[in-house]
Design an enzyme around this catalytic site. Structure first.
Site, mmCIF file in Angstrom:
data_model
loop_
_atom_site.group_PDB
_atom_site.id
_atom_site.type_symbol
_atom_site.label_atom_id
_atom_site.label_comp_id
_atom_site.label_asym_id
_atom_site.label_seq_id
_atom_site.Cartn_x
_atom_site.Cartn_y
_atom_site.Cartn_z
ATOM 1 N N GLY B 125 53.909 31.357 38.304
ATOM 2 C CA GLY B 125 53.254 30.087 38.609
ATOM 3 C C GLY B 125 51.785 30.231 38.933
ATOM 4 N N GLU B 126 51.288 31.452 39.004
ATOM 5 C CA GLU B 126 49.874 31.648 39.334
ATOM 6 C C GLU B 126 49.134 32.254 38.120
ATOM 7 O OE1 GLU B 126 49.156 33.031 43.384
ATOM 8 O OE2 GLU B 126 51.126 32.349 43.990
ATOM 9 N N MET B 127 48.958 33.569 38.104
ATOM 10 C CA MET B 127 48.230 34.151 36.975
ATOM 11 C C MET B 127 49.162 34.443 35.792
ATOM 12 S SD MET B 127 45.675 36.364 39.391
ATOM 13 C CE MET B 127 44.452 37.019 38.239
#
Lengths: 331, 331
Positions: B125-127
């Site tokens: 969900g981030e990088m």
């Protein structure tokens, strides 16, 4: 000219190779020079605006997101990511040396940097904001209000000031002192033998017809696919969108080759991942010439000598929003 | 101690108020100090990695995207934007002074900065990347290969080196010299009367029970909603996710208040837009105390004195990818 002056001129011309620092005035590529007549206060303000994601609807995207000054002034992806992760229609051109461009954007629809700077802010597929909302945000931030007043001597911020300041900062993003420029200025050993062979090929095969001048491009529009048609992955039709003339279909601004080692992927659709690929396609489609591996490698070696000193500055610190600043809408 | 030394010590203690530069040793908030024992080569490498979006799947998101060092080390939105514009579950805590935290993340699930640094890279969900793919990218970039070899003396890059370098850079992100620190160090006029009143209230009303030490927080976990329950907009349950203990539900790391003027919006769900709102909610929910407008304003005025010198450094220039570098997958 008196006879003695002529004699001196001839003597100087003949002895020129002895002067290591004599500029090569007869080359089609010119030395790129540091910017002049810069308004420093405007530059410092423009630098902040360039890095400020509060000029976008989401509060997440700044000019630097897609024209990243850590990465050759581009985003190194085929087409850019816009508000809500929309896929952009075209490759983000480098902001480096963009003050030398004949016009801005691939299709030249903006006359200059100032006209360009307002585009992405208000483009629903890019920063997704409006000029009015962007100015409202800035007017609510005391740090900006003070700095705009200091720079423009006016009590009121407007979009003209915003784009002027961004453009003034962008004028400073020139990259002098590449090895090629050192060579142009007379440092004969700044280029290897292979790089010099590559440059000669670049000239003799015709690349230089479009990629010339201080920016090695950027100064004309040319059809993409002269000898063979280009099979684009993007629907962009180029200059005809601006002129309305069918003859301008698939005509794009010739990109600068300064720092080209850093500005991959290449072409308006970002379809070429490597310089080797780009040189091969350009040779065949634009010049009707297939470079063999050795020729291609020499041209690529030459192109890599066009990487100049990258803009060097302290990361700007942005003044905080106030309680009255409209909050971004990221989701 | 000899009698003469005792006499001298007493004399000094009695005369302390006369020395403007005498540190206020009895305050619950300590002066924040510049970092020590820093490996400079590792810092310079870590700075590049911190700004490099090639550590993400898309090639668009870097550490600096959500912990933006132009904006107080955070992104100034309630919860962060991740790969493909996914909405993050929790507010991005500031990276500034994070080396002083008892542990990292709101729930403390990472023991230190090094353990934290690997998290976002591999978080879908981030990088959205993996450690293996990130290392593959770095190993394909000659500029990084050289710099890792120089810093770590090893021919091979691994994720331990990557996170160590990022953590070492983050250790430098300390913000000394705030007006409050100047006051602590004896500059009596560094704070206005209102700011001093605010500080006294901050102490007397109990804020300082959790927000203390050099980072004015960051050194304990506390329940959000002690006197009254907190109606969170996020499903995050805090420390219990780490300890498995029901007693730790809604227990979060106390955030640092250093630079809090810059790190809006507030709380783990980013639900409080302004300091006024945050102070009001904290007073009622944690201390059972409703600050009146004047008290609230004084505390806010005090909090704004905690803004220190922001990290000042040259924007790093990233080595270009090579032909063999795996290309990012933005779409």
């Amino acid at each position: 000219m008196k006879r003695s002056q002529i004699a001196l001129a001839i003597a100087c011309a003949l002895s020129a190779p002895l002067f290591a620092a004599a500029p090569a005035a007869d080359e089609p590529i010119e030395v790129i020079r540091p910017p002049q007549n810069i308004n420093l206060g405007m530059v410092e303000l423009g630098k902040k605006l360039y890095f400020d994601p509060r000029l976008s609807k989401s509060g997440f995207i700044s000019c630097n997101s897609c024209h990243n000054l850590s990465m050759g002034g581009t985003d190194n992806i085929p087409t850019s990511i816009g508000d809500k992760w929309q896929q952009g229609p075209i490759n983000a051109p480098t902001v480096l040396n963009s003050s030398l461009n004949v016009a801005q954007f691939w299709d030249g629809r903006a006359a200059d940097l100032k006209a360009q700077a307002g585009g992405p802010i208000a483009n629903p597929g890019e920063m997704g904001f409006t000029h009015t909302l962007a100015v409202n945000v800035l007017e609510s931030i005391p740090g900006y209000v003070r700095e705009f007043a200091q720079v423009f001597g006016s009590g009121k911020i407007d979009i003209e000031q915003v784009t002027s300041a961004i453009a003034e900062f962008e004028k400073t993003l020139v990259t002098p002192n590449s090895r090629f420029d050192q060579w142009l200025l007379g440092k004969a050993d700044a280029l290897t033998a292979q790089e010099q062979v590559g440059y000669q090929l670049f000239k003799s095969s015709g690349c230089v017809a479009c990629h010339n001048g201080a920016a090695v491009g950027g100064n004309s529009f040319q059809k993409m696919g002269v000898v063979e048609p280009y099979k684009a992955t993007s629907p962009a039709e180029g200059r005809s969108a601006v002129t309305g003339q069918d003859i301008d279909r698939f005509s794009f601004k010739v990109p600068t080759l300064r720092n080209v080692e850093m500005t991959y992927p290449y072409f308006h659709d970002g379809a070429a991942n490597t310089l080797t690929e780009a040189v091969d396609i350009m040779g065949r489609l634009q010049l009707g010439r297939t470079f063999n591996a050795e020729e291609n490698a020499s041209i690529v070696a030459f192109l890599k000598t066009l990487t100049g000193d990258q803009p060097s500055f302290t990361l700007p610190i942005l003044a905080p929003s106030s309680d009255s600043t409209p909050r971004p809408k990221p989701f």
